[in-house]
Scaffold this motif. Structure first.
Motif, PDB file in Angstrom:
ATOM      1  N   LEU A  11     100.096  97.622  31.288  1.00 48.71           N
ATOM      2  CA  LEU A  11      98.750  98.831  31.065  1.00 48.71           C
ATOM      3  C   LEU A  11      98.605  98.688  32.604  1.00 48.71           C
ATOM      4  CD1 LEU A  11      95.903  97.537  30.081  1.00 48.71           C
ATOM      5  CD2 LEU A  11      95.823  96.092  31.841  1.00 48.71           C
ATOM      6  N   GLN A  14      99.660 102.510  31.749  1.00 49.90           N
ATOM      7  CA  GLN A  14      98.905 103.181  30.304  1.00 49.90           C
ATOM      8  C   GLN A  14      99.693 103.224  29.569  1.00 49.90           C
ATOM      9  OE1 GLN A  14      97.025 106.991  32.478  1.00 49.90           O
ATOM     10  NE2 GLN A  14      95.478 105.628  33.401  1.00 49.90           N
ATOM     11  N   ARG A  15     100.613 102.749  29.195  1.00 44.01           N
ATOM     12  CA  ARG A  15     102.029 102.301  28.041  1.00 44.01           C
ATOM     13  C   ARG A  15     101.098 101.877  27.048  1.00 44.01           C
ATOM     14  NH1 ARG A  15     106.850 104.961  28.360  1.00 44.01           N
ATOM     15  NH2 ARG A  15     107.213 104.969  30.392  1.00 44.01           N
ATOM     16  N   LEU A  16     100.098 100.791  27.701  1.00 44.73           N
ATOM     17  CA  LEU A  16      99.112 100.628  26.561  1.00 44.73           C
ATOM     18  C   LEU A  16      97.595 100.011  26.863  1.00 44.73           C
ATOM     19  CD1 LEU A  16     101.400  96.799  26.437  1.00 44.73           C
ATOM     20  CD2 LEU A  16     101.034  98.569  24.728  1.00 44.73           C
ATOM     21  N   ARG A  17      97.229 100.063  26.183  1.00 43.27           N
ATOM     22  CA  ARG A  17      95.321  99.979  26.199  1.00 43.27           C
ATOM     23  C   ARG A  17      95.001  99.361  27.012  1.00 43.27           C
ATOM     24  NH1 ARG A  17      92.774 101.797  21.064  1.00 43.27           N
ATOM     25  NH2 ARG A  17      94.305 100.448  20.455  1.00 43.27           N
ATOM     26  N   PRO A  18      94.161  98.793  27.513  1.00 45.52           N
ATOM     27  CA  PRO A  18      93.403  97.034  27.750  1.00 45.52           C
ATOM     28  C   PRO A  18      93.400  96.472  26.267  1.00 45.52           C
ATOM     29  CG  PRO A  18      91.911  98.797  28.791  1.00 45.52           C
ATOM     30  CD  PRO A  18      93.281  99.123  28.189  1.00 45.52           C
ATOM     31  N   LEU A  19      92.814  96.701  25.063  1.00 46.15           N
ATOM     32  CA  LEU A  19      93.088  96.474  23.673  1.00 46.15           C
ATOM     33  C   LEU A  19      94.302  95.404  23.340  1.00 46.15           C
ATOM     34  CD1 LEU A  19      90.949  96.332  21.049  1.00 46.15           C
ATOM     35  CD2 LEU A  19      91.537  98.521  20.625  1.00 46.15           C
ATOM     36  N   ASP A  20      95.005  96.363  23.595  1.00 42.55           N
ATOM     37  CA  ASP A  20      96.594  96.143  23.600  1.00 42.55           C
ATOM     38  C   ASP A  20      96.834  94.849  24.106  1.00 42.55           C
ATOM     39  OD1 ASP A  20      96.293  98.782  21.686  1.00 42.55           O
ATOM     40  OD2 ASP A  20      97.512  99.434  23.808  1.00 42.55           O
ATOM     41  N   SER A  46      99.871  97.243  17.855  1.00 37.56           N
ATOM     42  CA  SER A  46      98.299  98.226  18.651  1.00 37.56           C
ATOM     43  C   SER A  46      98.000  99.695  18.815  1.00 37.56           C
ATOM     44  CB  SER A  46      97.891  96.790  19.407  1.00 37.56           C
ATOM     45  OG  SER A  46      95.914  97.261  19.119  1.00 37.56           O
ATOM     46  N   ARG A  47      98.791  99.265  19.623  1.00 42.31           N
ATOM     47  CA  ARG A  47      98.962 100.948  20.808  1.00 42.31           C
ATOM     48  C   ARG A  47      98.872 101.783  19.181  1.00 42.31           C
ATOM     49  NH1 ARG A  47      97.471 105.178  21.847  1.00 42.31           N
ATOM     50  NH2 ARG A  47      98.331 105.428  23.896  1.00 42.31           N
ATOM     51  N   ALA A  50      96.504 102.681  17.409  1.00 46.57           N
ATOM     52  CA  ALA A  50      95.926 104.492  18.574  1.00 46.57           C
ATOM     53  C   ALA A  50      96.255 105.415  18.307  1.00 46.57           C
ATOM     54  CB  ALA A  50      95.223 103.476  19.975  1.00 46.57           C
ATOM     55  N   ASP A  51      97.410 105.485  17.837  1.00 50.29           N
ATOM     56  CA  ASP A  51      98.129 107.477  18.107  1.00 50.29           C
ATOM     57  C   ASP A  51      98.127 107.631  16.083  1.00 50.29           C
ATOM     58  OD1 ASP A  51      98.730 107.037  20.424  1.00 50.29           O
ATOM     59  OD2 ASP A  51     100.749 106.641  20.672  1.00 50.29           O
TER      60      ASP A  51
END
Length: 649
Positions: A11, A14-20, A46-47, A50-51
């Motif tokens: 987190l 920033q490799r993962l989002r809070p949502l992930d 999940s990430r 997003a991509d």
């Protein structure tokens, strides 16, 4: 490294989002015994969504680690999964008809899905293949009517071939680059279908036209109107071909604050033929909704450029459908039928591994907009072919419709955006932002002019604004649209071209970022803030253009009070994604100086093909080469689900 520490560090980086991370912790709450490796993998999945990926292909984890430069702890997790296999959990099930209900994670072969996307992918594949399997016997007079609609066509005529293939069955795809005649083809196709229908039946086919965004819908309406005047059909057929183009959300009956639509298999659309333009912008979930709402007997026709950017959301449906379109992959029976029906010889495009889907796809191969001497056309072809050497050669000795700035500081960017100077090789070149702002002042109606005069002025202002557009690859950062819009507003204000640089002011272009069903405006619609007369002086209102509902090619103008536009942002600069479905006399693209994962061949090609007469590119040779070398790769099982079906004998 313990899972919580692993997630927290990802987190921070920033490799993962809070949502992930929240998703992984949600699963941990559902199954206290869920293996940490599986929770980590769920966060990565999940990430990936997003991509734009539909799934996470476990066989591709090593390649993904290299591409995204995973840290050591991530690589260790991936290696453990490769060595030991995927751990078990009651929240994970193998994909199949007997799968337990409400399992959030699905493993189908080597692909890991969220259940919702696994369901969507299966539904889209099934819906398409069912329509592909439903061939239609050509009606009487089919060949005669086709010949009449394509008079004097020299074989092979890919527009005629596309029309014939689309009319042959319940599903068809027409793909091709800008200016290849997708709209011409579909207008003649609709004329053909309605002519044949009215020969045998009293009631015409119920035809609907749609596009993913309001901008794309308005452009399709204008394109169809231009072609409609040249359509050689009788009055009854003309009356039965619609002019109105709806957004897909409006067609399906979107419900605010829900993913569901009013039309689905329980309440299907009332139509016989659905044509959807700009299909490259359709994500998997939307395609599933379209197929779910189509009556079983309906025909679906998709139009789009397979080489453009895929949808912002997960999936690359048109790309998966058209992955073999370049080589045709027709079978002998299709080639024989085309020769007998149209006179076109496609023997060079016959392959032994032909599949049923291939017989429903046609690629238009001749651009009528960009001739052999067009710099824009040559540049688009070079980029699309992945030829960085040819691309740079074109930019280093540009034709009259191209300009290249290997680097640009803030002042040079402002000069390009405001004056359009980088492409001003002749006096008739489309200007930059100054053009429409000067137009506002020089064409403003006189005091006391009629309301119609102000409406005409607003309409002209929107047309003037649409002559030029600065495009960006990024949204955030010094080279993203957020920062550039602030910089350009300040520069325009400093030059006295706008009255303010904050809030609402005349000349401010705005992009809507959410659908507003109450106002009838959609995500992606662009408006222009104007000062209009009012009883107590003047008022600010934002003018929008919507597609007309007739074949005159006009548009409907509407004014909205700024206070009602909650989700709107300044649009002196747009991302390339947001520009899809649009076209500008002069488009300029700014590439960042450092490598970025969003820089792909498809992004550069899409930006180039937004331009009709001028294209300017700002970016170093190294960044251009890296952008061309990187292709959009979206993990998906859709192509595999569509593939193993040989063509019918």
């Amino acid at each position: 490294m313990p899972l919580e520490a692993l997630l927290d560090r990802a987190l921070e980086q920033q490799r993962l989002r809070p949502l992930d991370v929240a998703f992984a912790r949600f699963l941990a709450g559902l199954d206290a015994n869920m293996p940490p490796a599986l929770l980590w993998l769920a966060a990565v999945l999940s990430r990936q969504l997003a991509d734009g990926h539909l799934c996470l292909d476990l066989d591709l984890l090593p390649a993904l680690a290299e591409e995204q430069d995973w840290p050591a702890e991530w690589r260790a997790q991936a290696e453990a999964l490769r060595t030991n296999g995927l751990p078990t959990s009651h929240l994970l099930a193998a994909g199949g008809d007997g799968m337990p209900a409400n399992v959030p994670l699905v493993l189908d072969g080597t692909r890991l899905y969220l259940r919702r996307y696994w369901n969507h992918e299966r539904a889209v594949a099934q819906g398409i293949l069912e329509r592909v399997a439903r061939g239609a016997a050509p009606a009487a007079h089919f060949a005669d009517e086709l010949a009449r609609l394509f008079p004097g066509a020299v074989a092979p005529d890919w527009q005629r071939i596309a029309c014939a293939l689309a009319a042959r069955g319940a599903f068809g795809v027409v793909t091709g680059g800008p200016g290849t005649g997708k709209t011409t083809t579909v207008v003649r196709l609709l004329g053909l279908l309605q002519t044949l229908q009215l020969r045998e039946h009293a009631e015409p086919l119920r035809i609907r036209l749609a596009a993913p965004t309001g901008k794309a819908a308005a452009r399709l309406n204008a394109s169809i109107s231009a072609q409609f005047a040249q359509l050689d059909v009788d009055a009854a057929v003309r009356a039965a071909i619609p002019a109105e183009v709806l957004t897909l959300h409006r067609l399906l009956g979107a419900r605010p604050d829900t993913r569901r639509f009013r039309h689905d298999r329980r309440n299907p659309l009332h139509l016989d033929v659905l044509v959807v333009d700009e299909a490259s912008m359709i994500d998997l979930e939307m395609m599933a909704a379209v197929l779910d709402a189509l009556p079983e007997s309906a025909r679906l026709i998709l139009l789009g450029d397979k080489d453009q950017l895929s949808s912002v959301e997960a999936g690359a449906v048109l790309g998966d459908l058209c992955r073999r379109a370049e080589a045709g992959h027709y079978d002998a029976a299709t080639a024989q039928w085309l020769r007998a029906t149209t006179g076109d010889d496609v023997a060079a495009f016959v392959q032994a591994d032909a599949q049923a889907l291939d017989q429903r796809i046609a690629m238009l191969r001749t651009s009528h907009r960009f001739g052999t001497a067009s710099g824009i056309g040559q540049l688009a072809r070079a980029v699309n072919a992945g030829d960085a050497t040819a691309t740079l050669a074109l930019l280093q000795a540009p034709a009259g419709d191209l300009a290249w700035l290997p680097s640009a500081d803030a002042d040079a960017l402002a000069e390009l955006a405001i004056e359009g100077a980088a492409a001003a090789h002749d006096g008739d070149a489309p200007g930059g932002l100054r053009h429409y702002l000067d137009w506002l002042r020089s064409h403003r109606p006189a005091a006391g002019a009629a309301e119609a005069a102000h409406a005409d002025w607003a309409h002209g202002a929107l047309q003037a604004f649409n002559r030029f557009q600065l495009l960006c690859a990024l949204r955030r950062g010094p080279y993203g649209v957020e920062g550039l819009n602030r910089q350009l507003a300040a520069a325009l204000h400093a030059r006295g071209l706008i009255e303010d640089e904050h809030g609402w002011y005349e000349g401010r272009p705005v992009l809507l970022t959410r659908n507003d069903y109450g106002l009838g405006l959609m995500n992606g619609d662009i408006g222009l803030c104007l000062r209009l007369p009012a009883a107590d002086g003047t008022r600010l209102a934002v003018a929008f253009l919507a597609a007309a509902t007739d074949h005159d090619g006009g548009t409907r103008l509407r004014f909205v009070a700024p206070s009602r536009l909650v989700d709107a942002e300044t649009a002196f600069a747009l991302t390339v994604h947001k520009s899809q479905g649009s076209e500008f006399e002069h488009a300029a693209l700014l590439l960042p100086p450092e490598p970025n994962g969003v820089l792909t061949r498809e992004l550069l090609y899409t930006a180039i093909t937004r331009a009709r007469r001028r294209f300017s590119l700002v970016g170093s040779a190294a960044i251009i080469e890296q952008t061309i070398a990187r292709r959009t790769q979206r993990h998906s099982g859709l192509a595999a689900r569509l593939a193993p079906h040989p063509a019918a004998p």
